[in-house]
Design a protein around this motif. Structure first.
Motif, PDB file in Angstrom:
ATOM      1  N   LEU A 138      -2.707   4.916   4.434  1.00 39.07           N
ATOM      2  CA  LEU A 138      -3.034   5.482   3.129  1.00 39.07           C
ATOM      3  C   LEU A 138      -4.038   4.634   2.365  1.00 39.07           C
ATOM      4  CD1 LEU A 138       0.540   6.473   2.006  1.00 39.07           C
ATOM      5  CD2 LEU A 138      -1.239   7.942   2.888  1.00 39.07           C
ATOM      6  N   PRO A 139      -4.941   5.284   1.617  1.00 36.88           N
ATOM      7  CA  PRO A 139      -5.756   4.537   0.651  1.00 36.88           C
ATOM      8  C   PRO A 139      -4.927   4.179  -0.570  1.00 36.88           C
ATOM      9  CG  PRO A 139      -6.713   6.695   1.147  1.00 36.88           C
ATOM     10  CD  PRO A 139      -5.316   6.691   1.662  1.00 36.88           C
ATOM     11  N   ARG A 140      -5.573   3.471  -1.492  1.00 37.37           N
ATOM     12  CA  ARG A 140      -4.864   2.954  -2.656  1.00 37.37           C
ATOM     13  C   ARG A 140      -4.985   3.935  -3.814  1.00 37.37           C
ATOM     14  NH1 ARG A 140      -7.974  -1.285  -3.095  1.00 37.37           N
ATOM     15  NH2 ARG A 140      -6.860  -2.367  -1.481  1.00 37.37           N
ATOM     16  N   ASP A 147      -0.693  -1.241  -3.881  1.00 38.09           N
ATOM     17  CA  ASP A 147      -0.979  -2.680  -3.878  1.00 38.09           C
ATOM     18  C   ASP A 147      -2.120  -3.027  -4.822  1.00 38.09           C
ATOM     19  OD1 ASP A 147      -2.798  -1.377  -2.330  1.00 38.09           O
ATOM     20  OD2 ASP A 147      -3.105  -3.051  -0.961  1.00 38.09           O
ATOM     21  N   LEU A 153     -12.474   2.225   3.068  1.00 37.48           N
ATOM     22  CA  LEU A 153     -12.131   0.810   2.890  1.00 37.48           C
ATOM     23  C   LEU A 153     -12.227   0.419   1.421  1.00 37.48           C
ATOM     24  CD1 LEU A 153     -11.389  -1.551   4.738  1.00 37.48           C
ATOM     25  CD2 LEU A 153     -13.742  -2.270   4.592  1.00 37.48           C
ATOM     26  N   ASP A 154     -13.228   0.942   0.728  1.00 34.57           N
ATOM     27  CA  ASP A 154     -13.359   0.623  -0.687  1.00 34.57           C
ATOM     28  C   ASP A 154     -12.260   1.267  -1.505  1.00 34.57           C
ATOM     29  OD1 ASP A 154     -15.445  -0.844  -0.034  1.00 34.57           O
ATOM     30  OD2 ASP A 154     -16.984   0.390  -0.957  1.00 34.57           O
ATOM     31  N   LEU A 155     -11.657   2.337  -0.968  1.00 35.25           N
ATOM     32  CA  LEU A 155     -10.527   2.948  -1.662  1.00 35.25           C
ATOM     33  C   LEU A 155      -9.220   2.317  -1.224  1.00 35.25           C
ATOM     34  CD1 LEU A 155     -11.621   6.649  -1.462  1.00 35.25           C
ATOM     35  CD2 LEU A 155     -11.505   5.267  -3.490  1.00 35.25           C
ATOM     36  N   GLY A 156      -9.269   1.327  -0.329  1.00 35.39           N
ATOM     37  CA  GLY A 156      -8.051   0.652   0.097  1.00 35.39           C
ATOM     38  C   GLY A 156      -7.482   1.165   1.394  1.00 35.39           C
ATOM     39  N   ASP A 158      -7.931  -5.917  -2.549  1.00 35.01           N
ATOM     40  CA  ASP A 158      -9.024  -6.796  -2.143  1.00 35.01           C
ATOM     41  C   ASP A 158     -10.382  -6.142  -2.308  1.00 35.01           C
ATOM     42  OD1 ASP A 158      -8.015  -5.131  -0.248  1.00 35.01           O
ATOM     43  OD2 ASP A 158      -8.876  -6.255   1.407  1.00 35.01           O
ATOM     44  N   SER A 159     -10.449  -4.796  -2.273  1.00 35.51           N
ATOM     45  CA  SER A 159     -11.770  -4.186  -2.406  1.00 35.51           C
ATOM     46  C   SER A 159     -12.153  -3.975  -3.870  1.00 35.51           C
ATOM     47  CB  SER A 159     -11.810  -2.858  -1.655  1.00 35.51           C
ATOM     48  OG  SER A 159     -10.900  -1.963  -2.224  1.00 35.51           O
ATOM     49  N   GLU A 160     -11.217  -4.208  -4.788  1.00 35.85           N
ATOM     50  CA  GLU A 160     -11.580  -4.025  -6.199  1.00 35.85           C
ATOM     51  C   GLU A 160     -11.624  -5.364  -6.928  1.00 35.85           C
ATOM     52  OE1 GLU A 160      -8.518  -1.490  -7.576  1.00 35.85           O
ATOM     53  OE2 GLU A 160      -8.879  -0.063  -5.970  1.00 35.85           O
ATOM     54  N   THR A 209       0.843  -1.179   0.000  1.00 34.19           N
ATOM     55  CA  THR A 209       0.000   0.000   0.000  1.00 34.19           C
ATOM     56  C   THR A 209       0.883   1.235   0.000  1.00 34.19           C
ATOM     57  OG1 THR A 209      -1.465  -1.266   1.393  1.00 34.19           O
ATOM     58  CG2 THR A 209      -1.961   1.052   1.187  1.00 34.19           C
TER      59      THR A 209
END
Lengths: 459, 403
Positions: free
Chosen positions: A423-425, A263, B157-160, A268-270, A260
């Motif tokens: 951090l978000p992705r 990643d 969470l949906d954005l990671g 996993d959420s996509e 991340t």
């Protein structure tokens, strides 16, 4: 037969381990006895030693490969535990705290779990490729692990082109990921595999180019040589001469290791874990292990290339010289002690325990003597252990090197986990744009600036 | 003995592995739209997003038609969580029907109960004690904060992003524990009654609430800093899934999704109910209409909810919290409609009485369902990863969509 089966059934779990082991040991002993008596074993031994002597390189390689394979497992376990615990703390949870002290054996339990799970191959998958893909990924990571020097002399293979080898072999992981994604017969896996191909190959370029500055400064591609070029004080570390190179290397390394915020291959959420969607059991375990060993290697190589590897921030002898104090020599030769060694080993603990117990007994008068002695024994062990470690640190540069190397490496492991928790992705177009529009020009500029600086200084 | 299987039997499909995972249905297209959707051009691929997928917030299935990473078209398939709640409620008497509505939008159950209760009260024509009205609004606004806190976490969470969901759950858990002290349940409260509420404010609830209110504003603001200025988060959500005013009105969007396009439509002000006319609060709006605006708007709403709770506690009148109601209700034949502003938009109940003790028709209008239809406009043209961000920013709850 039924007698054997019944006796087997009566055994405790520990007995079921010990009895076959005893049998194996007895059989081996018999074979060894017969072999020695008939002179076959010594002959074989001589041949092995002779062949080994003639091919020292191969033997050394085999030993190093085995050691790297064996060492990769505990390193993966430690990293998995650290990640679980740190993520939990950052998210205000407790984290693993059931298996072992402070949950430290949780990752070992995870290891047994993946071993015990069903090794499932989906219908329509390409069985051969599906099976071999995790092995390719794991082996390429372990091979890259072999060239990482831990301390002076503690290295699998000391290559003069270790940097090149590291990037060449490290880039092979993508083969396993792409093959696994393709062979899984799953659209999410396919997307994950293609994403990993695009991502890892794109980031390979700035990653490799960012190190060129370091190689130019050190004048060698050997990781050993690069560390030695930074020895002395912490201002000799290349991070101060190559700040841009370090930034590019760290960011590209994050993407290379699928961490991340880059990643995307296992988002996993996509795309539901991407290439690993259809994997279960130990095949998934191989991917998992490879990822965490890779995390360690990335941190280790960052520490080696830019933070002086095993060299201490300030050499202790140098520090002592500044302060005008002489560091006492701690070279103890056990053979000189003679009978004194025996006394040290036998009486030292007893004497130390009593010495440590006296203040405890005086301070806590309500405690029984036995309890004070027990506490004194623990205290003595702490003190003696500390003394031994301090002695080892001063006397052996390997211990000192390991201390600093592992300290720096696990600091970067912590940074990677910290980033994951925070951090978000990023999106795939942002990811590729970042590599080609920012990192690549930055790394090229870094090479140019470094070369120009070297020429100017040397003139 | 051999059994003959008809060609429509799904077991036939198992024989050829290539078709098991195919998103294309085995029957001929039933409509023009279906024929167009399932005709794939070169390089296009169908992917089943769900019904089991980590980020569809329940069991939504979306068939994505993708070209590489880009979503060309999509087809939401609903009904995986259909429990027949409306029909069940029609076979129960008026008191019993309320508890069936709890698991509709399960993160904001009190709102689910409030709308039917208000509709039934219109049918029976009874006056609700003012204290009961205040308690209703107080508990609903608490739950609105919990729901929005959870939304923040889900979006991240949906954005990671990994941590915000856990902080959101901490926030929600405190509120839910509070409401458990008031209602006796943590999730499906079953607290609203025709003519009032099921229990007066008690000491434990009040002490927990007071303690929480003293630090709520500060803690919520601290949680919001996790994402508000996070560069990656802003870059991923700003300008994403933009919906303009006219399209939003045409699609009948309500709630934050509509207000983020600049339309200040909130049932609490547009068609005031309960004691909202006596309370002072603003309707926050934003003009951008993108995912980031929908996110920020919810943060503003949380602040307004805190204001409302403060005023409710100040103005809380004395008196009974329940009107005198017969055990068995037989309203006169007629129909009633009640709409409230749930955290997701207009949540409404329509009930018809035929003079018996059971509702003749019981219909729920759910904002998640209405808002979800905008994915057909918002998602195509974006990347797969953005599909999650857009859907999460609409905050659909599948319990409410499928009923």
């Amino acid at each position: 037969m039924s007698v054997v089966a019944r006796s087997w059934g009566h055994l405790t779990p520990a007995g079921k381990v010990v009895v076959p082991l005893l049998g194996i040991v007895l059989a081996l002993g018999l074979v060894a006895f017969l072999g020695i008596v008939t002179g076959i074993l010594p002959a074989i031994g001589d041949t092995v030693v002779l062949t080994g002597r003639r091919n020292v390189g191969i033997v050394r390689f085999l030993v190093a490969a085995t050691a790297a394979l064996l060492a990769s497992v505990p390193i993966a376990f430690i990293n998995i535990y650290l990640e679980m615990k740190l993520l939990a703390w950052i998210a205000l949870r407790r984290g693993p705290n059931r298996v072992g002290p402070f949950g430290t054996l949780q990752s070992v339990a995870h290891g047994f779990k993946v071993l015990a799970k069903e090794d499932f191959t989906p219908t329509g998958a390409d069985r051969a490729v599906f099976t071999i893909a995790p092995v390719v990924t794991f082996l390429s990571v372990v091979l890259a692990f072999m060239v990482v020097p831990f301390a002076p002399g503690i290295v699998g293979v000391d290559m003069n082109i270790a940097v090149l080898f590291f990037f060449a072999i490290g880039g092979l992981t993508v083969v396993g990921l792409l093959a696994g994604g393709w062979a899984s017969f799953n659209k999410y896996s396919l997307l994950g595999g293609l994403r990993s191909a695009a991502q890892i190959i794109s980031y390979e370029i700035p990653l490799t180019l960012s190190v060129v500055g370091v190689v130019m400064l050190a004048g060698t591609m050997s990781l050993h040589g690069i560390v030695e070029a930074q020895a002395g004080h912490f201002w000799n570390w290349f991070v101060f001469q190559q700040p841009l190179g370090f930034l590019v290397f760290f960011l590209a390394g994050t993407a290379e290791g699928n961490r991340t915020p880059f990643d995307l291959t296992e988002a996993d959420s996509e795309i539901v874990a991407g290439f690993a969607t259809e994997y279960s059991g130990m095949r998934y375990g191989f991917f998992y292990f490879a990822e965490y060993v890779n995390l360690f290697i990335l941190s280790a190589v960052t520490a080696i290339l830019f933070f002086g590897g095993w060299s201490a921030p300030v050499e202790i002898h140098q520090l002592a010289a500044w302060l005008g104090v002489a560091v006492p020599s701690f070279a103890i030769d056990p053979s000189q002690l003679g009978i004194g060694l025996l006394f040290l080993l036998a009486l030292g603990p007893a004497l130390g325990t009593v010495l440590c117990a006296i203040p405890v007994a005086l301070l806590r008068t309500d405690w029984s003597l036995r309890r004070a002695l027990a506490v004194g024994f623990v205290l003595f062990n702490v003190v003696a252990g500390g003394l031994v470690i301090a002695w080892a640190y001063l006397a052996s540069e390997v211990v000192a090197g390991l201390f600093w190397f592992l300290g720096k490496t696990f600091f970067f492991v912590f940074v990677f986990v910290w980033m994951r928790a925070t951090l978000p992705r990023v999106r795939i177009d942002q990811l590729m744009g970042f590599a080609w529009k920012w990192l690549l020009p930055a790394s090229l500029f870094n090479i140019f600036a470094t070369a120009a600086a070297i020429v100017l200084v040397n003139r | 003995m051999t059994r003959t299987v008809s060609r429509d039997d799904p077991r036939v499909l198992l024989e050829s592995p290539a078709t098991i995972y195919d998103a294309i249905p085995p029957y001929p297209p039933r409509s023009e739209r279906e024929a167009e959707f399932y005709a794939l051009r070169d390089g296009e691929m169908l992917v089943n997003l769900g019904p089991q997928h980590p980020s569809t917030h329940g069991v939504l299935r979306v068939v994505l038609k993708i070209d590489g990473e880009q979503v060309v078209d999509l087809d939401p398939v609903l009904g995986y969580l259909h429990r027949g709640i409306e029909k069940l409620a029609e076979n129960a008497d008026y008191h019993q029907a309320i508890c069936y509505t709890d698991p509709l939008e399960y993160v904001s159950s009190l709102f689910n109960e409030l709308a039917p209760v208000m509709a039934f009260e219109k049918l029976v024509e009874i006056e609700v004690p003012r204290r009961a009205e205040y308690i209703r609004i107080l508990s609903c606004e608490l739950l609105r904060i919990a729901s929005h806190g959870l939304f923040t976490g889900w979006l991240a969470l949906d954005l990671g992003g990994y941590a915000p969901i856990l902080y959101g759950f901490i926030e929600r858990d405190e509120i839910v524990e509070m409401l458990a002290a008031l209602t006796g349940q943590r999730m499906l409260f079953n607290y609203m009654r025709i003519g009032g509420v099921n229990g007066d404010l008690n000491h434990e609830f009040m002490s927990r609430l007071g303690e929480w209110m003293s630090r709520a504003a500060r803690e919520i603001a601290a949680n919001q800093t996790l994402l508000n200025e996070n560069e990656i988060f802003v870059r991923r959500t700003r300008g994403l899934g933009v919906i303009d005013r006219e399209t939003a009105l045409r699609l009948c969007l309500t709630g934050p999704a509509l207000r983020a396009t600049g339309v200040p439509y909130d049932i609490r002000r547009a068609h005031p109910y309960s004691v909202y006319p006596e309370l002072e609060f603003d309707i926050p709006t934003r003009d951008e209409g993108d995912s980031y605006a929908r996110y920020l708007l919810r943060l503003d709403e949380v602040k307004q909810s805190l204001r409302i709770i403060d005023q409710c506690l100040e103005q809380m009148p004395d008196g009974p919290c329940m009107a005198k109601i017969p055990r068995l209700i037989r309203p006169r034949p007629g129909r009633a409609f009640a709409a409230i502003e749930s955290p997701r938009g207009q949540y409404a109940c329509y009930a018809i009485s035929d003079g018996t003790d059971q509702p003749f028709r019981f219909r729920i209008h759910d904002p998640s369902f209405v808002n979800l239809q905008s994915v057909g406009v918002l998602v195509p043209g974006n990347l797969i990863a953005d599909t999650m961000a857009i859907m999460a920013s609409l905050d659909p709850i599948m319990g409410g969509v499928d009923k």
